[in-house]
Design a protein around this motif. Structure first.
Motif, PDB file in Angstrom:
ATOM      1  N   TYR A 163      -9.510  -6.646  12.640  1.00 42.63           N
ATOM      2  CA  TYR A 163      -8.953  -6.036  11.437  1.00 42.63           C
ATOM      3  C   TYR A 163      -8.931  -7.323  10.259  1.00 42.63           C
ATOM      4  O   TYR A 163      -8.629  -8.350  10.706  1.00 42.63           O
TER       5      TYR A 163
ATOM      6  N   VAL B   6      -2.310   1.743  11.884  1.00 43.58           N
ATOM      7  CA  VAL B   6      -3.101   2.533  10.798  1.00 43.58           C
ATOM      8  C   VAL B   6      -4.299   3.080  11.081  1.00 43.58           C
ATOM      9  O   VAL B   6      -4.881   4.060  10.469  1.00 43.58           O
TER      10      VAL B   6
ATOM     11  N   HIS C 250       3.943   2.531   7.409  1.00 43.73           N
ATOM     12  CA  HIS C 250       4.373   2.228   8.722  1.00 43.73           C
ATOM     13  C   HIS C 250       5.819   1.316   8.834  1.00 43.73           C
ATOM     14  O   HIS C 250       6.642   1.735   9.657  1.00 43.73           O
TER      15      HIS C 250
ATOM     16  N   ASP D   9      -0.292   5.062   0.545  1.00 41.94           N
ATOM     17  CA  ASP D   9      -0.512   5.367   2.239  1.00 41.94           C
ATOM     18  C   ASP D   9       0.692   6.117   2.419  1.00 41.94           C
ATOM     19  O   ASP D   9       0.855   6.608   3.530  1.00 41.94           O
TER      20      ASP D   9
ATOM     21  N   MET E 201      -9.536  -3.985   4.778  1.00 38.94           N
ATOM     22  CA  MET E 201      -9.365  -2.400   5.182  1.00 38.94           C
ATOM     23  C   MET E 201      -8.491  -1.620   4.710  1.00 38.94           C
ATOM     24  O   MET E 201      -8.752  -0.398   4.637  1.00 38.94           O
ATOM     25  N   GLN E 202      -7.251  -2.310   4.080  1.00 37.19           N
ATOM     26  CA  GLN E 202      -6.408  -1.458   3.235  1.00 37.19           C
ATOM     27  C   GLN E 202      -7.090  -0.738   2.045  1.00 37.19           C
ATOM     28  O   GLN E 202      -6.328   0.137   1.789  1.00 37.19           O
TER      29      GLN E 202
ATOM     30  N   LYS F  98      -7.553  -7.535   6.153  1.00 31.51           N
ATOM     31  CA  LYS F  98      -6.418  -6.688   5.159  1.00 31.51           C
ATOM     32  C   LYS F  98      -7.524  -5.784   4.181  1.00 31.51           C
ATOM     33  O   LYS F  98      -7.209  -4.994   3.429  1.00 31.51           O
TER      34      LYS F  98
ATOM     35  N   LYS G 191      -8.389   3.520   1.858  1.00 33.80           N
ATOM     36  CA  LYS G 191      -7.511   4.865   1.867  1.00 33.80           C
ATOM     37  C   LYS G 191      -7.632   5.352   0.347  1.00 33.80           C
ATOM     38  O   LYS G 191      -7.790   6.517   0.172  1.00 33.80           O
TER      39      LYS G 191
ATOM     40  N   ARG H 129       0.288  -2.883  13.734  1.00 31.05           N
ATOM     41  CA  ARG H 129       0.033  -1.828  12.693  1.00 31.05           C
ATOM     42  C   ARG H 129      -1.603  -1.725  12.404  1.00 31.05           C
ATOM     43  O   ARG H 129      -1.957  -0.670  12.022  1.00 31.05           O
ATOM     44  N   ASN H 130      -2.148  -2.441  13.340  1.00 35.94           N
ATOM     45  CA  ASN H 130      -3.811  -2.467  13.256  1.00 35.94           C
ATOM     46  C   ASN H 130      -4.021  -1.053  13.945  1.00 35.94           C
ATOM     47  O   ASN H 130      -4.867  -0.443  13.397  1.00 35.94           O
TER      48      ASN H 130
ATOM     49  N   SER I 198       0.905  -0.986   0.121  1.00 37.86           N
ATOM     50  CA  SER I 198      -0.167  -0.074   0.003  1.00 37.86           C
ATOM     51  C   SER I 198       0.979   1.288  -0.086  1.00 37.86           C
ATOM     52  O   SER I 198       0.431   2.319   0.120  1.00 37.86           O
TER      53      SER I 198
ATOM     54  N   ASP J  20       4.024  -0.992   3.357  1.00 39.74           N
ATOM     55  CA  ASP J  20       3.535   0.189   3.791  1.00 39.74           C
ATOM     56  C   ASP J  20       4.106   1.489   4.536  1.00 39.74           C
ATOM     57  O   ASP J  20       5.427   1.004   4.796  1.00 39.74           O
TER      58      ASP J  20
HETATM   59  N1  ARG Z   1      -1.138  -1.250   5.426  1.00 40.74           N
HETATM   60  C1  ARG Z   1      -2.044  -1.917   6.149  1.00 40.74           C
HETATM   61  C2  ARG Z   1      -3.621  -1.312   5.894  1.00 40.74           C
HETATM   62  O1  ARG Z   1      -3.354  -0.246   5.524  1.00 40.74           O
HETATM   63  C3  ARG Z   1      -1.722  -1.606   7.563  1.00 40.74           C
HETATM   64  C4  ARG Z   1      -2.175  -2.580   8.571  1.00 40.74           C
HETATM   65  C5  ARG Z   1      -1.660  -3.781   8.472  1.00 40.74           C
HETATM   66  N2  ARG Z   1      -1.910  -4.798   9.199  1.00 40.74           N
HETATM   67  C6  ARG Z   1      -1.941  -6.081   9.234  1.00 40.74           C
HETATM   68  N3  ARG Z   1      -2.405  -6.811  10.237  1.00 40.74           N
HETATM   69  N4  ARG Z   1      -1.543  -6.727   8.038  1.00 40.74           N
HETATM   70  O2  ARG Z   1      -4.401  -1.580   6.577  1.00 40.74           O
END
Ligand code: ARG
Length: 459
Positions: free
Chosen positions: A318, A114, A86, A28, A322-323, A320, A326, A110-111, A24, A84
């Protein structure tokens, strides 16, 4: 080679296609400043709670500032392998400060990272949205004030209905954008809870201080449920849905400007600054900005539907999927801000064609309702009968190819003998609008009262 963030469990690196679908960083990276702000808050909190040493936290702080300046200076090299923003930031931090960088992710995932970054980004957009609306409302108020008593036709079904004032029409949009303003403020307030510290989904066993990070990042409080905190994209959806409603308003107004600026209507003249010419037809001056506003709205609606669809079947917490939030929000926000600014520019610059508005206001039997009202008021006729008598007079005028005030008293009396010459007074468009003094009506006095109310509210 296996991943430097989770390589322990992996023997092989990802397929190129896996990398392409997963990364991403291409978009991002727009949240770089938010990511670094979040990390700085987290680092300071880790030190304040004794989870990391002050020395390490200081190294993180310095390092993060260096990363930020590299990104702002355009020298930072973004890597797709690092997926990403992060992991790009953290990896670079490690290059710069070494070992302490590895402690930054303590008590964090990262959850929640982000969710925090994205909330900070969307929150800024709510602020930009609000400023864009305020500027547009001010431009409309200025138009309304100068043209409070300029008459124009009011329409229903795009057929002439009753005379209204230019100011009244402008103020209708002020009300619409005013509701958008209240929606943005409302949504911004509701979204202002900080996900940071929810960690992956369950919270953390480290003695973190979520109130501290929430406060440092300008949130009102930490979010109360860690599962919800990492699963929630309501704030993005509220941005997109308030944006969609506003976009719909912008599109209606754009449509009116397209119609009004046509040679057939000639209600407004758009400025050269917000028009374009034709490469073949020398006479043309086209309302492209209005047309593009009308068209760009499709993207905003599309983004709203797209993200609703992404979110609708996701189990907690979470995923993915949800990525995919953005790009939709980025594109919608960019186009919304552009559309608001373009509309503000057009409204500021445009001039109403007063003679043309006035001529149109009097045509199409626009004062027929005033005539019927006169029959009720002066002759005591039931409204339904008055409606019928007026209809007969309209048909007569139509047959004679004239407007209602052009009928002679004898012609009128042939339809109803009690009609007197006083009736001509209510057939004038100025009298018509001046008489509509009911609260919220089109009378110039009412319009000016609303302008004053809005100006006071905006102070
Ligand atoms: N790039 C990811 C996003 O936009 C960040 C979160 C990733 N978390 C994970 N559990 N892989 O959602």
């Amino acid at each position: 080679t296996s991943n430097q963030m989770w390589g322990g469990r992996f023997a092989a690196g990802p397929d190129a296609i896996m990398e392409a679908i997963n990364a991403s960083i291409g978009f991002d990276q727009r949240m770089a400043a938010q990511d670094i702000a979040g990390s700085r808050a987290h680092a300071a909190m880790l030190a304040a709670t004794g989870i990391v040493s002050d020395k390490d936290a200081e190294a993180m702080r310095e390092g993060l500032l260096t990363v930020l300046s590299e990104i702002e200076g355009g020298t930072f090299v973004f890597s797709t392998t690092l997926e990403d923003i992060h992991m790009n930031v953290e990896a670079r931090l490690k290059d710069i400060i070494g070992e302490p960088a590895g402690r930054l992710h303590t008590g964090r995932s990262r959850n929640d990272q982000v969710a925090t970054d994205f909330k900070l980004w969307v929150r800024d957009q709510f602020d930009a949205f609000e400023s864009g609306l305020l500027a547009l409302i001010k431009a409309l108020l200025a138009q309304a004030e100068v043209g409070a008593d300029w008459v124009m036709p009011g329409f229903t079904h795009l057929q002439t209905a009753q005379p209204v004032t230019w100011g009244h029409h402008m103020m209708a949009y002020v009300e619409m954008f005013g509701r958008d303003l209240s929606r943005t403020r409302d949504a911004r307030k509701r979204m202002n809870e900080c996900p940071l510290g929810a960690a992956a989904l369950a919270g953390t066993s480290f003695p973190i201080d979520r109130d501290m990070t929430a406060k440092v990042l300008g949130f009102d409080r930490p979010s109360a449920n860690s599962l919800d905190a990492v699963s929630d994209r309501d704030f993005a959806l509220e941005f997109l849905s308030t944006a969609s409603i506003c976009a719909m308003h912008l599109s209606r107004m754009a449509e009116e400007l397209v119609i009004w600026s046509s040679a057939q209507f000639r209600f407004v003249v758009l400025s050269d600054r917000f028009s374009t010419g034709s490469s073949i037809m020398p006479q043309k001056k086209n309302p492209d900005a209005a047309e593009l506003i009308r068209a760009k709205i499709g993207r905003i609606f599309g983004a709203n539907v797209a993200l609703m669809t992404v979110m609708k079947g996701l189990p907690l917490a979470y995923s993915k999927d949800m990525q995919e939030d953005k790009e939709q929000v980025f594109d919608a926000a960019d186009n919304l801000m552009l559309a608001l600014a373009a509309m503000e520019g057009m409204v500021k610059d445009m001039s109403a064609n007063r003679p043309s508005l006035e001529a149109a206001a009097g045509s199409g039997f626009s004062t027929a309702t005033d005539l019927a009202d006169w029959l009720v008021r002066v002759l005591g006729m039931p409204f339904r009968d008055a409606h019928h008598v007026t209809g007969t007079l309209v048909a007569m005028a139509e047959q004679n190819e004239c407007d209602l005030p052009d009928l002679t008293l004898e012609q009128m009396q042939s339809v109803h003998s009690d009609i007197t010459s006083d009736i001509y007074e209510v057939l004038g468009v100025h009298n018509s609008v001046a008489s509509r003094v009911s609260y919220g009506g089109t009378a110039p006095s009412q319009v000016l009262a609303q302008v004053a109310r809005w100006k006071e509210m905006l102070e």
